[in-house]
Write an enzyme that holds these catalytic residues in place. Sequence first.
Site, PDB file in Angstrom:
ATOM      1  N   ARG A 147      52.322  35.666  29.889  1.00  0.00           N
ATOM      2  CA  ARG A 147      50.999  35.401  30.502  1.00  0.00           C
ATOM      3  C   ARG A 147      51.247  34.532  31.724  1.00  0.00           C
ATOM      4  NH1 ARG A 147      45.219  33.960  27.790  1.00  0.00           N
ATOM      5  NH2 ARG A 147      45.360  36.223  27.549  1.00  0.00           N
ATOM      6  N   HIS A 171      44.862  42.690  33.055  1.00  0.00           N
ATOM      7  CA  HIS A 171      44.984  42.328  31.638  1.00  0.00           C
ATOM      8  C   HIS A 171      45.141  43.642  30.849  1.00  0.00           C
ATOM      9  CE1 HIS A 171      44.859  40.039  28.109  1.00  0.00           C
ATOM     10  NE2 HIS A 171      43.648  39.533  28.142  1.00  0.00           N
ATOM     11  N   GLN A 176      44.473  44.023  26.949  1.00  0.00           N
ATOM     12  CA  GLN A 176      43.039  43.972  26.659  1.00  0.00           C
ATOM     13  C   GLN A 176      42.416  45.356  26.882  1.00  0.00           C
ATOM     14  OE1 GLN A 176      40.999  41.102  25.718  1.00  0.00           O
ATOM     15  NE2 GLN A 176      39.677  42.835  25.262  1.00  0.00           N
ATOM     16  N   ASP A 184      32.588  39.609  31.483  1.00  0.00           N
ATOM     17  CA  ASP A 184      33.638  38.613  31.259  1.00  0.00           C
ATOM     18  C   ASP A 184      33.187  37.334  31.961  1.00  0.00           C
ATOM     19  OD1 ASP A 184      36.047  37.324  30.691  1.00  0.00           O
ATOM     20  OD2 ASP A 184      37.172  38.319  32.291  1.00  0.00           O
ATOM     21  N   CYS A 210      35.643  40.585  26.526  1.00  0.00           N
ATOM     22  CA  CYS A 210      37.019  40.359  26.065  1.00  0.00           C
ATOM     23  C   CYS A 210      37.153  39.033  25.324  1.00  0.00           C
ATOM     24  CB  CYS A 210      37.973  40.399  27.251  1.00  0.00           C
ATOM     25  SG  CYS A 210      37.629  39.125  28.474  1.00  0.00           S
ATOM     26  N   ARG A 243      42.631  43.928  19.373  1.00  0.00           N
ATOM     27  CA  ARG A 243      43.786  43.411  20.105  1.00  0.00           C
ATOM     28  C   ARG A 243      45.041  43.503  19.230  1.00  0.00           C
ATOM     29  NH1 ARG A 243      43.320  39.977  24.348  1.00  0.00           N
ATOM     30  NH2 ARG A 243      45.510  40.541  24.571  1.00  0.00           N
TER      31      ARG A 243
HETATM   32  N1   CP Z   1      40.851  38.097  25.601  1.00  0.00           N
HETATM   33  C1   CP Z   1      41.934  37.308  25.653  1.00  0.00           C
HETATM   34  O1   CP Z   1      42.968  37.643  26.222  1.00  0.00           O
HETATM   35  O2   CP Z   1      41.796  36.125  25.001  1.00  0.00           O
HETATM   36  P1   CP Z   1      42.840  34.915  24.998  1.00  0.00           P
HETATM   37  O3   CP Z   1      42.784  34.262  26.348  1.00  0.00           O
HETATM   38  O4   CP Z   1      42.330  34.009  23.907  1.00  0.00           O
HETATM   39  O5   CP Z   1      44.205  35.439  24.705  1.00  0.00           O
HETATM   40  N1  NVA Z   2      39.192  36.847  33.179  1.00  0.00           N
HETATM   41  C1  NVA Z   2      39.564  35.905  32.163  1.00  0.00           C
HETATM   42  C2  NVA Z   2      40.064  36.625  30.949  1.00  0.00           C
HETATM   43  C3  NVA Z   2      40.437  35.739  29.808  1.00  0.00           C
HETATM   44  C4  NVA Z   2      40.960  36.498  28.633  1.00  0.00           C
HETATM   45  C5  NVA Z   2      40.615  34.953  32.704  1.00  0.00           C
HETATM   46  O1  NVA Z   2      41.535  35.402  33.409  1.00  0.00           O
HETATM   47  O2  NVA Z   2      40.515  33.751  32.432  1.00  0.00           O
END
Ligand code: CP
Ligand code: NVA
Length: 304
Positions: A101, A128, A131, A223, A263, A291
């Site tokens: 990440r 992502h 997701q 989101d 998400c 997920r």
């Molecule tokens: N939706 C998602 O990726 O959640 P997290 O940030 O908790 O991993």
């Molecule tokens: N768009 C959000 C998604 C979190 C899962 C972010 O990047 O923070």
Amino acid sequence: MTKRNIISVLDMKDDMPQLVELAAKLKAERGNHGEPLKGKTLAMIFEKPSTRTRISFHVAMSELGGTPVYIASNEMQMGHGETVEDTARVMSKFVHGIMYRALDYKVMDRIGEIATVPVISGLDNLEHPCQALADMLTIKEKLGSFKGKKLVYVGDGNNVCNSLLYACAIMGMDMIACCPAVRMPNAEILLEATRVANTNGSSILVSHEPGEACKGADVLYTDTWISMGDDTSIEMATKIFHMYQINSKLLSIAKPDCIVMHCLPCHRGQEITNEVIEGPQSVVFDQAENRLHAQKAILYALLK
Ligand code: CP
Ligand code: NVA
């Protein structure tokens, strides 16, 4: 899998329908998979917080018989002078896959280039993909098919929106990205998703008018207004996005059986109301569960 890495949804372009099927099959096995990843290790590096991605990858790896290793990026030498390239080379000697990440998609891409083991994006500032795969599994379960179905994404044209554009285009679903002019999805992704959609007989459109875009929708998706790493204040975000909230009024102009997706994590009273997220059309917790099953499909396809 055609590709070694899953950094963009486009890396699943030729495999996404099969990955959705595999995720459904693994879900039906309810954790009894016969340890296909026994002896395999997955490194999980996080430069941003996570609940769903971290836990679902850990459990997915364990239930497939493999071993997850969590590493907070600030505890690695990479944050203290060691290069991204050296990190990727060394890690490739220890583990069979890297789930990452990242704050910056360019670092993600570089790790993907240098590592000699599969690299899976657990989110960056552009996409992502994991997701999006879980979302396609959820849509398949709830709507039965993709062709002729319409998803409207309402809100920030962010990483989740970008990945949905590709995923809908690949699966042959119509999508409208309904975002403020100052927060549109990535222009190159929009262009490429439109091209892929054209070859699959579906359409990708943009709109700035939620009241128009949501008419006849099968899926409403939103989101957070402020993604991780975005320093926009909530006051500014409220000015930009106040029209872009999924609430009962907006939901009433979609199809009567329209499902609502997010998400997570969500911000009740901002991008979505409590009433809608807790209402009968919301599928967000089934979506979150998926997920785990999507992660298993990705790990099986890349590491087996
Ligand atoms: N939706 C998602 O990726 O959640 P997290 O940030 O908790 O991993
Ligand atoms: N768009 C959000 C998604 C979190 C899962 C972010 O990047 O923070």
